[in-house]
Design a protein around this motif. Sequence first.
Motif, PDB file in Angstrom:
ATOM      1  N   SER A 226       0.772  -1.284   0.006  1.00 39.50           N
ATOM      2  CA  SER A 226      -0.099   0.140  -0.018  1.00 39.50           C
ATOM      3  C   SER A 226       0.900   1.434   0.121  1.00 39.50           C
ATOM      4  CB  SER A 226      -0.808   0.022   1.274  1.00 39.50           C
ATOM      5  OG  SER A 226      -1.853  -1.132   1.236  1.00 39.50           O
ATOM      6  N   ALA A 227       1.980   1.146   0.676  1.00 38.08           N
ATOM      7  CA  ALA A 227       3.062   2.497   0.772  1.00 38.08           C
ATOM      8  C   ALA A 227       3.419   2.278  -0.445  1.00 38.08           C
ATOM      9  CB  ALA A 227       3.942   2.074   1.930  1.00 38.08           C
ATOM     10  N   PHE A 228       3.902   1.405  -1.182  1.00 37.82           N
ATOM     11  CA  PHE A 228       4.392   1.643  -2.726  1.00 37.82           C
ATOM     12  C   PHE A 228       3.248   2.349  -3.400  1.00 37.82           C
ATOM     13  CE2 PHE A 228       4.889   0.038  -7.015  1.00 37.82           C
ATOM     14  CZ  PHE A 228       6.122   0.152  -7.164  1.00 37.82           C
ATOM     15  N   ALA A 229       2.001   1.953  -3.499  1.00 40.20           N
ATOM     16  CA  ALA A 229       1.219   2.313  -4.405  1.00 40.20           C
ATOM     17  C   ALA A 229       1.112   3.949  -3.992  1.00 40.20           C
ATOM     18  CB  ALA A 229      -0.211   1.650  -4.077  1.00 40.20           C
ATOM     19  N   ILE A 230       0.838   4.212  -2.915  1.00 42.51           N
ATOM     20  CA  ILE A 230       0.850   5.558  -2.339  1.00 42.51           C
ATOM     21  C   ILE A 230       2.044   6.503  -2.605  1.00 42.51           C
ATOM     22  CG2 ILE A 230       0.766   7.069  -0.231  1.00 42.51           C
ATOM     23  CD1 ILE A 230      -1.614   5.022   0.797  1.00 42.51           C
ATOM     24  N   GLY A 231       3.057   6.032  -2.289  1.00 37.59           N
ATOM     25  CA  GLY A 231       4.530   6.621  -2.751  1.00 37.59           C
ATOM     26  C   GLY A 231       4.690   6.719  -4.241  1.00 37.59           C
ATOM     27  N   THR A 232       4.079   5.954  -5.084  1.00 38.41           N
ATOM     28  CA  THR A 232       4.341   6.160  -6.433  1.00 38.41           C
ATOM     29  C   THR A 232       3.215   7.186  -6.841  1.00 38.41           C
ATOM     30  OG1 THR A 232       4.684   3.719  -6.828  1.00 38.41           O
ATOM     31  CG2 THR A 232       3.846   5.103  -8.632  1.00 38.41           C
ATOM     32  N   THR A 233       1.994   7.277  -6.330  1.00 33.40           N
ATOM     33  CA  THR A 233       1.100   8.534  -7.054  1.00 33.40           C
ATOM     34  C   THR A 233       1.592   9.860  -6.162  1.00 33.40           C
ATOM     35  OG1 THR A 233      -1.043   8.846  -7.311  1.00 33.40           O
ATOM     36  CG2 THR A 233      -0.470   8.655  -4.975  1.00 33.40           C
ATOM     37  N   GLU A 234       2.495   9.881  -5.284  1.00 33.08           N
ATOM     38  CA  GLU A 234       2.832  11.151  -4.660  1.00 33.08           C
ATOM     39  C   GLU A 234       3.866  11.634  -5.728  1.00 33.08           C
ATOM     40  OE1 GLU A 234       4.596  13.459  -0.828  1.00 33.08           O
ATOM     41  OE2 GLU A 234       5.121  11.143  -0.996  1.00 33.08           O
ATOM     42  N   PHE A 235       4.698  11.064  -6.345  1.00 32.48           N
ATOM     43  CA  PHE A 235       5.878  11.675  -7.244  1.00 32.48           C
ATOM     44  C   PHE A 235       5.564  11.436  -8.495  1.00 32.48           C
ATOM     45  CE2 PHE A 235       7.961  11.158  -2.984  1.00 32.48           C
ATOM     46  CZ  PHE A 235       8.293  12.118  -2.544  1.00 32.48           C
ATOM     47  N   ILE A 236       4.458  10.688  -9.156  1.00 30.26           N
ATOM     48  CA  ILE A 236       4.291  10.483 -10.376  1.00 30.26           C
ATOM     49  C   ILE A 236       4.122  11.617 -11.257  1.00 30.26           C
ATOM     50  CG2 ILE A 236       1.854   9.899 -10.357  1.00 30.26           C
ATOM     51  CD1 ILE A 236       4.399   7.784 -12.070  1.00 30.26           C
ATOM     52  N   SER A 237       3.520  12.688 -10.742  1.00 27.57           N
ATOM     53  CA  SER A 237       3.396  13.833 -11.647  1.00 27.57           C
ATOM     54  C   SER A 237       4.668  14.273 -12.151  1.00 27.57           C
ATOM     55  CB  SER A 237       2.258  14.769 -11.018  1.00 27.57           C
ATOM     56  OG  SER A 237       1.142  14.280 -10.774  1.00 27.57           O
ATOM     57  N   VAL A 238       5.582  14.229 -11.435  1.00 27.60           N
ATOM     58  CA  VAL A 238       6.858  15.013 -11.842  1.00 27.60           C
ATOM     59  C   VAL A 238       7.340  14.324 -13.062  1.00 27.60           C
ATOM     60  CG1 VAL A 238       9.301  15.122 -11.037  1.00 27.60           C
ATOM     61  CG2 VAL A 238       7.809  15.306  -9.292  1.00 27.60           C
ATOM     62  N   GLY A 239       7.371  13.081 -13.461  1.00 27.59           N
ATOM     63  CA  GLY A 239       7.845  12.491 -14.615  1.00 27.59           C
ATOM     64  C   GLY A 239       6.683  12.813 -15.859  1.00 27.59           C
ATOM     65  N   LEU A 240       5.327  13.049 -15.313  1.00 24.70           N
ATOM     66  CA  LEU A 240       4.286  13.220 -16.301  1.00 24.70           C
ATOM     67  C   LEU A 240       4.014  14.597 -16.795  1.00 24.70           C
ATOM     68  CD1 LEU A 240       1.738  10.387 -14.772  1.00 24.70           C
ATOM     69  CD2 LEU A 240       3.666  10.008 -16.795  1.00 24.70           C
ATOM     70  N   LEU A 241       4.693  15.341 -16.082  1.00 26.85           N
ATOM     71  CA  LEU A 241       4.220  16.818 -16.056  1.00 26.85           C
ATOM     72  C   LEU A 241       4.208  17.328 -17.720  1.00 26.85           C
ATOM     73  CD1 LEU A 241       5.879  18.991 -13.487  1.00 26.85           C
ATOM     74  CD2 LEU A 241       3.602  18.202 -13.757  1.00 26.85           C
ATOM     75  N   PRO A 242       5.058  17.175 -18.462  1.00 26.54           N
ATOM     76  CA  PRO A 242       5.058  17.561 -20.035  1.00 26.54           C
ATOM     77  C   PRO A 242       3.889  16.881 -20.855  1.00 26.54           C
ATOM     78  CG  PRO A 242       7.255  16.946 -19.491  1.00 26.54           C
ATOM     79  CD  PRO A 242       6.562  16.554 -18.080  1.00 26.54           C
ATOM     80  N   LEU A 243       3.709  15.687 -20.286  1.00 28.98           N
ATOM     81  CA  LEU A 243       2.459  14.840 -20.979  1.00 28.98           C
ATOM     82  C   LEU A 243       1.183  15.479 -20.703  1.00 28.98           C
ATOM     83  CD1 LEU A 243       4.036  11.268 -20.649  1.00 28.98           C
ATOM     84  CD2 LEU A 243       4.160  12.671 -22.793  1.00 28.98           C
ATOM     85  N   ILE A 244       0.961  15.771 -19.464  1.00 27.78           N
ATOM     86  CA  ILE A 244      -0.306  16.217 -18.943  1.00 27.78           C
ATOM     87  C   ILE A 244      -0.313  17.705 -19.650  1.00 27.78           C
ATOM     88  CG2 ILE A 244      -1.393  17.234 -16.772  1.00 27.78           C
ATOM     89  CD1 ILE A 244       0.087  14.908 -15.159  1.00 27.78           C
ATOM     90  N   SER A 245       0.573  18.568 -19.416  1.00 26.81           N
ATOM     91  CA  SER A 245       0.463  19.931 -20.138  1.00 26.81           C
ATOM     92  C   SER A 245       0.208  19.822 -21.464  1.00 26.81           C
ATOM     93  CB  SER A 245       1.968  20.452 -19.977  1.00 26.81           C
ATOM     94  OG  SER A 245       2.061  21.801 -20.536  1.00 26.81           O
ATOM     95  N   LYS A 246       0.927  18.933 -22.436  1.00 31.75           N
ATOM     96  CA  LYS A 246       0.330  19.075 -23.711  1.00 31.75           C
ATOM     97  C   LYS A 246      -0.762  18.485 -23.815  1.00 31.75           C
ATOM     98  CE  LYS A 246       2.068  17.266 -28.141  1.00 31.75           C
ATOM     99  NZ  LYS A 246       3.083  16.349 -28.614  1.00 31.75           N
ATOM    100  N   ASP A 247      -1.420  17.285 -23.307  1.00 31.98           N
ATOM    101  CA  ASP A 247      -2.547  16.853 -23.627  1.00 31.98           C
ATOM    102  C   ASP A 247      -3.932  17.670 -23.038  1.00 31.98           C
ATOM    103  OD1 ASP A 247      -4.404  14.234 -24.044  1.00 31.98           O
ATOM    104  OD2 ASP A 247      -4.866  14.505 -21.997  1.00 31.98           O
ATOM    105  N   LEU A 248      -3.772  18.293 -21.899  1.00 34.92           N
ATOM    106  CA  LEU A 248      -4.838  19.121 -21.286  1.00 34.92           C
ATOM    107  C   LEU A 248      -4.741  20.741 -21.584  1.00 34.92           C
ATOM    108  CD1 LEU A 248      -5.222  17.904 -17.484  1.00 34.92           C
ATOM    109  CD2 LEU A 248      -6.479  17.244 -19.519  1.00 34.92           C
ATOM    110  N   ASP A 249      -3.601  20.813 -22.460  1.00 32.98           N
ATOM    111  CA  ASP A 249      -3.390  22.312 -23.086  1.00 32.98           C
ATOM    112  C   ASP A 249      -3.015  23.211 -21.978  1.00 32.98           C
ATOM    113  OD1 ASP A 249      -2.857  24.111 -25.174  1.00 32.98           O
ATOM    114  OD2 ASP A 249      -5.181  24.445 -25.422  1.00 32.98           O
ATOM    115  N   ILE A 250      -2.463  23.037 -21.104  1.00 28.93           N
ATOM    116  CA  ILE A 250      -2.096  23.886 -19.935  1.00 28.93           C
ATOM    117  C   ILE A 250      -0.657  24.183 -19.893  1.00 28.93           C
ATOM    118  CG2 ILE A 250      -4.325  23.316 -18.762  1.00 28.93           C
ATOM    119  CD1 ILE A 250      -2.300  21.421 -16.901  1.00 28.93           C
TER     120      ILE A 250
END
Length: 394
Positions: free
Chosen positions: A18-42
């Motif tokens: 459970s800690a692994f799942a929660i730890g992954t979701t905490e920092f996952i956005s860091v690696g996904l920022l460019p993708l989220i930015s492009k997809d949501l046009d923000i």
Amino acid sequence: MTLDKNSSMFALLALAVSAFAIGTTEFISVGLLPLISKDLDISLTTAGLTVSLYALGVTVGAPVLTALTSRMPRKSLLLWIMIVFIIGNGIAASATSVTVLLIARVISAFSHGVFMSIGSTIAADLVPEDKRASAISIMFTGLTVATITGVPFGTFLGQQLGWRFAFIAIVVIGIIGFIANSILIPSDLRKGTRTSIQDHVKLITNSRLLLIFLITALGYGGTFVVFTYLSPLLQSVTGFKQGTIALILLVYGVAIAVGNMIGGKLANKNPIGSLFYMFIIQAIILLLLTFTAPFKVVGLITIILMGVFAFMNVPGLQVYVVMLAERYVPSAVDVASAMNIAAFNAGIAIGSYLGGIVADSIGLIHTAWIGSIMVMIAAILTGISRMLERKEQI
């Protein structure tokens, strides 16, 4: 209550999943920022709110929600936390606007804060008293492994299939955690105690607890001044190629896991004494990194040592907070634990923000000695806390 050795180990591993799942979701956005930015046009700055609002959700939500749920049976609360976590990440995976995504991140953050606080006390209750720090370190191993392995894998998945698939993968891990907890965590856990407003006042006005919260934020957060910008540091200062950096981060992750386990064993008998030396050594390592970073071999050795000591302090800090809360405010142990989780996240926020200012103004290499100063202040405060502990024992 304590379980036999095998049962307690399986229960602790369920908490670690459970800690692994929660730890992954905490920092996952860091690696996904460019993708989220492009997809949501923000903008990247707006996408960055998925990180900062999450940290804010943990910092604020951990003590408040832990207090509100203090009378719920521990196992039921644990399972509800995982359900909220699954829902939050499920909403994130299906988000078509930044508003919905940010709401989903805050929902996930609330589950994070409560899990980390009650997870620590559940882990401590599963084993004999002299093994409590080790038990907490096993649970936190899930978090440390997630920081290095879960996040890069999630980022890779997002790059290959789209950022939403990274959140779908987190939902799957969350479901596995829910099932493991429902089967392996015993139902007859010690019940939480109801906390009053008076208890909260006692917690935030107790000088010993406030001191350890400050130590947590500075001692843990100091490493994040450097760690947040470790990849660009390795590339632009040390001169490693991008492909090599991924391998170095994996080794760094192993070093973190090893350090976390060592920290648990060292903190079992004398947490505050162990913490004092851990912080001094980490401050020295960070200072040395300022001079060794430009050189590949010694720089790499220094960075690996930084990894060993980065999370070594976590079990000691968490178990010492529990010890102090049991001594001064026994009716609010879970809330004190939650406040320390908030302090960890405040440390991450402070360290990351400070690292950004330093990197932009005077250069990446200077993050190391700035982080060292932060950890050294924590060492001095730990020395004061250690002195106060000794006076009480006389």
